[in-house]
Write an enzyme that holds these catalytic residues in place. Structure first.
Site, short mmCIF file in Angstrom:
data_model
loop_
_atom_site.label_atom_id
_atom_site.label_comp_id
_atom_site.label_asym_id
_atom_site.label_seq_id
_atom_site.Cartn_x
_atom_site.Cartn_y
_atom_site.Cartn_z
CE LYS A 22 43.01 46.14 30.63
NZ LYS A 22 42.27 45.87 31.79
CG ASN A 23 40.62 49.31 32.17
OD1 ASN A 23 40.51 48.16 31.71
ND2 ASN A 23 41.51 49.67 32.85
NE ARG A 93 39.30 41.64 39.93
CZ ARG A 93 38.43 41.11 41.14
NH1 ARG A 93 38.43 39.88 41.39
NH2 ARG A 93 37.51 41.88 41.45
NE ARG A 122 41.61 43.71 40.96
CZ ARG A 122 41.67 43.86 39.84
NH1 ARG A 122 42.72 43.33 39.21
NH2 ARG A 122 41.10 44.69 39.02
N PRO A 123 38.19 41.76 46.16
CG PRO A 123 37.39 42.59 48.27
CD PRO A 123 38.72 42.48 47.49
#
Ligand code: EPZ
Length: 418
Positions: A22-23, A93, A122-123
């Protein structure tokens, strides 16, 4: 809402095939925005997150089609829109990865600020700072990040933390920038190497992915090329943990053991037998496992995406384990649910102290995020009785392809109710 019922206690045995990562699929799909032409990506898992990225690319004007069992065909022409839809980006995200390739390719991007999620704030400050270093103007307007530049200029970028997403998005942006970019303190995950290899196949000039220093020499254009992505090391690690927690004997196929060294070492330290081949591993455990101390770290350290699964594993180990989470500030949501199943766990700041218990007992539980969902599935596989896991779509289906079929095939008593 799909529910999962798992009757625990069956040792898992046989063979399980691992799907594509997936990543890796998500950044590589975002990278298609840089290209011209048509390509086929293979080994692409059909996951909810991949479907969201498909819809994001379609909303930007690309033609994207998924063909079973694992191929994504993408057609890219120069008419790419510059605004990404809010309702999609807030769902996932990783959609924000598109900001780098969009500014590089069309000189303008308006992308919603992704906001936080269950595991942390999670900036995206590293992405924006990096784009400004490459000469882009970055503004916030109405909840959207607006980034623009006539032409990005190569420059040295130092990341305050080896962020995976920031490394990937800036590496993509730099491929079409003028001159050389050097990313220092870059993330080193295998998925970043996969992205480099894909982009180089499309004509990019990138070297050093997989190390702390990545060098990108910009080119004028990139041509679409077919590519096969790497297997999912986190799915493989989850299946290894499933074999260990059920005292089973599993052969995990179609993955790269080298991508999971930190996990394999910790399994062996706990007393699990792991016999690795080139693209497979046999995992089995007969005795009660030993307690461990673990600290999550950027790759090649112990992956944070395996932390919840090991929390379940160590809940039934002999002795006291300590797990420290150093990547995300709020990644212990699974602990309360495991305590409902009889686990003895205390949260102390960024660490948890786990007193191993002889067994877990089934209870209705709720996942809060993808890997917390995986931890509850593992706990249910060894618990006494039938566990109900709610809300599969929102969590487990985001990162585990065909999980019910795969678990049933290796002996789990699992069923899903739609
Ligand atoms: C990637 O997320 C993975 N997602 C995550 O997997 C994984 O947990 C994470 O890397 C760490 O390994 C994908 O690849 C799609 P980061 P990413 O940027 O890129 C802070 C899963 O379960 N940070 O490396 O979003 C951030 O808040 C998911 O499959 C900033 O402060 O992670 C976090 O604390 C979950 N500013 C830390 O860095 C920034 O601009 C690491 O985040 C960027 C990040």
């Amino acid at each position: 809402m799909r529910k999962l019922f798992i009757n625990g206690g069956n040792p898992l045995h046989g063979e399980v095939e691992i799907s594509g990562a997936k990543n890796s699929a998500l950044p590589i799909l975002a990278a298609t925005l840089l290209l011209d032409g048509k390509l086929s990506l293979t080994n692409i898992p059909l996951l909810n997150d991949v479907i969201i990225m498909m819809r994001v690319l379609r909303s930007l004007g690309l033609r994207v089609e998924y063909c079973e069992p694992d191929t994504m065909n993408v057609w890219i022409n120069s008419k790419i829109r510059h605004v990404a839809p809010y309702e999609l980006v807030i769902k996932m995200r990783a959609s924000f990865f598109i900001i780098g390739p969009m500014v590089a390719r069309i000189g303008l991007a308006r992308v919603p600020l992704p906001g936080g999620c269950a595991i942390g704030f999670r900036p995206v400050n590293y992405y924006l700072k990096g784009l400004e270093t490459l000469g882009a103007k970055v503004e916030m307007e109405h909840g959207f990040v607006k980034a623009y530049a006539a032409k990005l200029k190569g420059a040295p970028i130092y990341l305050d933390f080896p962020s995976v997403g920031a490394t990937e998005s800036l590496m993509m942006a730099a491929t079409l920038a003028e001159g050389e970019t050097v990313i220092e303190n870059a993330a080193q995950e295998p998925e970043i190497v996969d992205l480099q290899n894909f982009l180089n196949k499309c004509g990019a000039k990138i070297s050093g992915a997989g190390t702390q220093t990545i060098v990108i020499n910009g080119v004028n254009s990139l041509k679409a090329a077919d590519y096969r992505i790497i297997p999912d090391r986190i799915e493989a690690g989850t299946m290894m943990t499933a074999a260990a927690i059920t005292k089973g004997d599993l052969t995990i196929k179609n993955f790269i053991p080298d991508h999971l060294s930190a996990v394999i070492v910790k399994l062996q330290e706990a007393g699990v037998e792991v016999e690795c081949g080139k693209d497979c591993a046999r995992v089995f455990a007969k005795e009660r496992l030993k307690a461990l101390n673990i600290k999550t770290l950027p790759y090649p350290g112990f992956p944070t995406d395996m932390q919840p699964q090991f929390t379940s594993l160590l809940s039934i180990a002999k002795g006291t384990s300590v797990i420290t989470e150093s990547i995300f500030e709020n990644r212990f949501m699974h602990v309360q649910e495991l305590k409902r199943m009889g686990a003895d766990i205390q949260i102390e700041g960024h660490s948890i102290i786990i007193e191993g218990v002889p067994k877990l007992s089934a209870a209705p539980v709720r996942a809060s995020d993808l890997r917390a969902g995986a931890a509850l599935v593992l706990a249910a596989l060894c618990a006494e009785g039938e566990t109900l896991i709610n809300d599969m779509e929102r969590y487990i289906d985001r990162g585990y392809e065909k999980i019910v079929q795969k678990l049933s095939k290796i002996g789990a008593d699992v069923k899903e109710i739609k």
